[in-house]
Design a protein around this motif. Structure first.
Motif, PDB file in Angstrom:
ATOM      1  N   ALA A 291      34.637 -18.768  34.225  1.00 58.43           N
ATOM      2  CA  ALA A 291      36.037 -18.149  34.176  1.00 58.43           C
ATOM      3  C   ALA A 291      36.438 -17.597  32.781  1.00 58.43           C
ATOM      4  N   ASN A 292      35.961 -18.013  31.763  1.00 63.29           N
ATOM      5  CA  ASN A 292      36.489 -17.562  30.433  1.00 63.29           C
ATOM      6  C   ASN A 292      35.490 -16.168  30.045  1.00 63.29           C
ATOM      7  N   SER A 293      34.712 -15.983  30.767  1.00 66.91           N
ATOM      8  CA  SER A 293      33.873 -14.733  30.526  1.00 66.91           C
ATOM      9  C   SER A 293      34.212 -13.508  31.311  1.00 66.91           C
ATOM     10  N   GLN A 294      35.402 -13.568  32.168  1.00 69.11           N
ATOM     11  CA  GLN A 294      35.671 -12.555  33.037  1.00 69.11           C
ATOM     12  C   GLN A 294      37.288 -12.317  32.715  1.00 69.11           C
ATOM     13  N   PHE A 295      37.395 -11.119  33.166  1.00 69.19           N
ATOM     14  CA  PHE A 295      38.913 -10.525  33.350  1.00 69.19           C
ATOM     15  C   PHE A 295      39.082  -9.704  34.394  1.00 69.19           C
ATOM     16  N   PHE A 296      40.299  -9.571  34.776  1.00 66.54           N
ATOM     17  CA  PHE A 296      40.653  -8.785  36.090  1.00 66.54           C
ATOM     18  C   PHE A 296      41.836  -7.942  35.959  1.00 66.54           C
ATOM     19  N   LEU A 297      41.635  -6.664  36.221  1.00 66.06           N
ATOM     20  CA  LEU A 297      42.860  -5.733  36.529  1.00 66.06           C
ATOM     21  C   LEU A 297      42.890  -4.764  37.433  1.00 66.06           C
ATOM     22  N   THR A 298      43.817  -4.163  37.744  1.00 62.75           N
ATOM     23  CA  THR A 298      43.845  -2.964  38.992  1.00 62.75           C
ATOM     24  C   THR A 298      43.983  -1.765  38.209  1.00 62.75           C
ATOM     25  N   TYR A 299      43.489  -0.815  38.990  1.00 60.75           N
ATOM     26  CA  TYR A 299      43.786   0.755  38.643  1.00 60.75           C
ATOM     27  C   TYR A 299      45.241   0.841  38.336  1.00 60.75           C
ATOM     28  N   ASN A 300      46.106   0.479  39.320  1.00 61.07           N
ATOM     29  CA  ASN A 300      47.559   0.666  39.253  1.00 61.07           C
ATOM     30  C   ASN A 300      47.976  -0.189  37.898  1.00 61.07           C
TER      31      ASN A 300
ATOM     32  N   ASN B 239      44.209 -11.476  45.504  1.00 61.11           N
ATOM     33  CA  ASN B 239      44.701 -12.838  45.480  1.00 61.11           C
ATOM     34  C   ASN B 239      43.676 -13.526  44.708  1.00 61.11           C
ATOM     35  N   TYR B 240      42.209 -13.566  45.224  1.00 59.45           N
ATOM     36  CA  TYR B 240      41.402 -14.381  44.602  1.00 59.45           C
ATOM     37  C   TYR B 240      41.257 -14.115  42.985  1.00 59.45           C
ATOM     38  N   PHE B 241      41.184 -12.505  42.567  1.00 61.80           N
ATOM     39  CA  PHE B 241      40.992 -12.567  41.232  1.00 61.80           C
ATOM     40  C   PHE B 241      42.405 -12.950  40.466  1.00 61.80           C
ATOM     41  N   ASN B 242      43.288 -12.648  41.126  1.00 63.24           N
ATOM     42  CA  ASN B 242      44.914 -12.978  40.573  1.00 63.24           C
ATOM     43  C   ASN B 242      45.022 -14.405  40.157  1.00 63.24           C
ATOM     44  N   PHE B 243      44.514 -15.270  41.213  1.00 63.00           N
ATOM     45  CA  PHE B 243      44.545 -16.821  40.977  1.00 63.00           C
ATOM     46  C   PHE B 243      43.567 -17.212  40.115  1.00 63.00           C
ATOM     47  N   LYS B 244      42.335 -16.746  40.040  1.00 60.37           N
ATOM     48  CA  LYS B 244      41.294 -17.014  38.773  1.00 60.37           C
ATOM     49  C   LYS B 244      41.650 -16.746  37.673  1.00 60.37           C
ATOM     50  N   GLN B 245      42.595 -15.407  37.288  1.00 65.93           N
ATOM     51  CA  GLN B 245      43.131 -15.216  36.160  1.00 65.93           C
ATOM     52  C   GLN B 245      43.973 -16.223  35.565  1.00 65.93           C
ATOM     53  N   LEU B 246      44.843 -16.774  36.626  1.00 64.16           N
ATOM     54  CA  LEU B 246      45.910 -17.674  36.200  1.00 64.16           C
ATOM     55  C   LEU B 246      45.274 -18.935  35.637  1.00 64.16           C
ATOM     56  N   LEU B 247      44.069 -19.411  36.134  1.00 59.59           N
ATOM     57  CA  LEU B 247      43.427 -20.685  35.667  1.00 59.59           C
ATOM     58  C   LEU B 247      42.705 -20.413  34.483  1.00 59.59           C
ATOM     59  N   ILE B 248      42.494 -19.349  33.845  1.00 58.62           N
ATOM     60  CA  ILE B 248      41.752 -19.099  32.426  1.00 58.62           C
ATOM     61  C   ILE B 248      42.642 -19.700  31.430  1.00 58.62           C
TER      62      ILE B 248
ATOM     63  N   ASP C 158      50.093  -0.260  27.974  1.00 56.63           N
ATOM     64  CA  ASP C 158      50.150  -0.892  26.803  1.00 56.63           C
ATOM     65  C   ASP C 158      49.886  -2.491  27.213  1.00 56.63           C
ATOM     66  N   GLU C 159      50.728  -2.895  28.110  1.00 50.12           N
ATOM     67  CA  GLU C 159      50.668  -4.357  28.315  1.00 50.12           C
ATOM     68  C   GLU C 159      49.313  -4.823  28.839  1.00 50.12           C
ATOM     69  N   THR C 160      48.667  -3.946  29.491  1.00 51.46           N
ATOM     70  CA  THR C 160      47.238  -4.313  30.270  1.00 51.46           C
ATOM     71  C   THR C 160      46.034  -4.210  29.154  1.00 51.46           C
ATOM     72  N   LEU C 161      46.213  -3.342  28.326  1.00 47.68           N
ATOM     73  CA  LEU C 161      45.126  -3.107  27.208  1.00 47.68           C
ATOM     74  C   LEU C 161      45.615  -4.200  25.998  1.00 47.68           C
ATOM     75  N   GLN C 162      46.762  -4.334  25.847  1.00 53.93           N
ATOM     76  CA  GLN C 162      46.903  -5.724  24.850  1.00 53.93           C
ATOM     77  C   GLN C 162      46.115  -7.010  25.570  1.00 53.93           C
ATOM     78  N   SER C 163      46.203  -7.130  26.688  1.00 53.25           N
ATOM     79  CA  SER C 163      45.813  -8.474  27.332  1.00 53.25           C
ATOM     80  C   SER C 163      44.173  -8.291  27.209  1.00 53.25           C
ATOM     81  N   LEU C 164      43.731  -7.097  27.642  1.00 54.86           N
ATOM     82  CA  LEU C 164      42.206  -6.858  27.250  1.00 54.86           C
ATOM     83  C   LEU C 164      41.637  -7.292  26.151  1.00 54.86           C
ATOM     84  N   ARG C 165      42.400  -6.624  25.174  1.00 53.40           N
ATOM     85  CA  ARG C 165      42.211  -6.678  23.754  1.00 53.40           C
ATOM     86  C   ARG C 165      41.984  -8.227  23.257  1.00 53.40           C
ATOM     87  N   ASP C 166      43.314  -9.049  23.592  1.00 52.86           N
ATOM     88  CA  ASP C 166      43.063 -10.398  23.525  1.00 52.86           C
ATOM     89  C   ASP C 166      41.908 -11.172  24.082  1.00 52.86           C
ATOM     90  N   PHE C 167      41.374 -10.741  25.424  1.00 51.26           N
ATOM     91  CA  PHE C 167      40.198 -11.195  25.933  1.00 51.26           C
ATOM     92  C   PHE C 167      38.868 -11.053  25.362  1.00 51.26           C
TER      93      PHE C 167
END
Length: 252
Positions: A159-168, A243-252, A175-184
């Motif tokens: 789980a700690n080796s993956q990150f999820f985002l959508t095109y939207n 829903n799968y990826f969103n839930f998994k992201q919350l667990l990281i 800004d928010e999405t890329l900041q989270s990706l930078r942190d990851f």
């Protein structure tokens, strides 16, 4: 006799005796914004990339070539990078999924809503062939299969080796999405919606004019019409993955 690949790897190991770069794999599907994301990533000074390499990776040695090919194309032989990056949009490109379990690999899962995706594929003339049998390419079957495969791949990876985002998310709140990706990725400098063009822009991966804009832009393409049953299945598969990826992201 040694193959050209073996010789190239041996030379690169001598030139770069230090630890090899870690790897970012954008695990996605066609017309998902993966080329846009790759450009944003490879604009960062710590990430090396030339776009979608369209290679089949059978083992860890094959994965090492992502870095070496990029260095060769961009003529960046001495600079040190934290990561090299490639896009994986077809299941056939990873013939043995177990190689993705390596701790040095970060997987970014990126999906886009089905009607937007399929309309974009078809408006660009579809895809020239089916990778498996060189027959007619079916964008609907491809999308349904690929989105399901991404879930299967994710289940194999820590789980700690993956990150999820959508095109939207990438388009509407960069800004928010890329900041989270930078942190990851634990990057020293920010990821921004502005990106640099490179010799491979428009030639590897996305070949549309939009990728040459140098920044995230919101575009609208003509939506194709599909039957109700087909649309329902497409939306259901997208929601299942989201829903799968969103839930998994919350667990990281």
């Amino acid at each position: 006799m040694k193959s050209l690949k073996q010789i190239l790897i041996k030379i690169c190991h001598r030139v770069y005796p230090q630890k090899k770069t870690d790897l970012i794999l954008i695990m996605s599907h066609m017309r998902s914004g993966s080329s846009l994301l790759e450009h944003i990533l490879s604009t960062n000074d710590q990430i090396l990339g030339i776009g979608e390499q369209n290679r089949i990776y059978r083992n860890k040695t094959d994965l090492e070539l992502i870095e070496y090919r990029a260095r060769w194309v961009l003529k960046k032989f001495l600079k040190r990078y934290k990561y090299s990056v490639d896009q994986i949009l077809h299941s056939e490109y990873i013939s043995d999924r177990s190689i993705l379990k390596d701790n040095s690999i970060k997987c970014i899962f990126l999906i886009r809503k089905p009607m937007e995706t399929i309309s974009s594929i078809e408006n660009l003339g579809g895809y020239p062939y089916n990778i498996n049998n060189r027959g007619k390419f079916n964008s609907i079957n491809y999308y349904n299969k690929r989105v399901s495969e991404l879930i299967q791949i994710s289940r194999l990876i820590p789980a700690n080796s993956q990150f999820f985002l959508t095109y939207n998310e990438l388009i509407s709140k960069p800004d928010e999405t890329l900041q989270s990706l930078r942190d990851f990725l634990e990057l020293k400098t920010p990821l921004t919606k502005e990106y640099k063009l490179k010799p491979t822009t428009g030639k590897m991966g996305d070949r549309s004019e939009n990728i040459k804009a140098g920044t995230i832009i919101l575009t609208k393409s003509k939506t194709i019409k599909l039957g109700k049953e087909i649309c329902s299945k497409l939306v259901a598969n997208y929601k299942k993955a989201y829903n799968y990826f969103n839930f998994k992201q919350l667990l990281i």
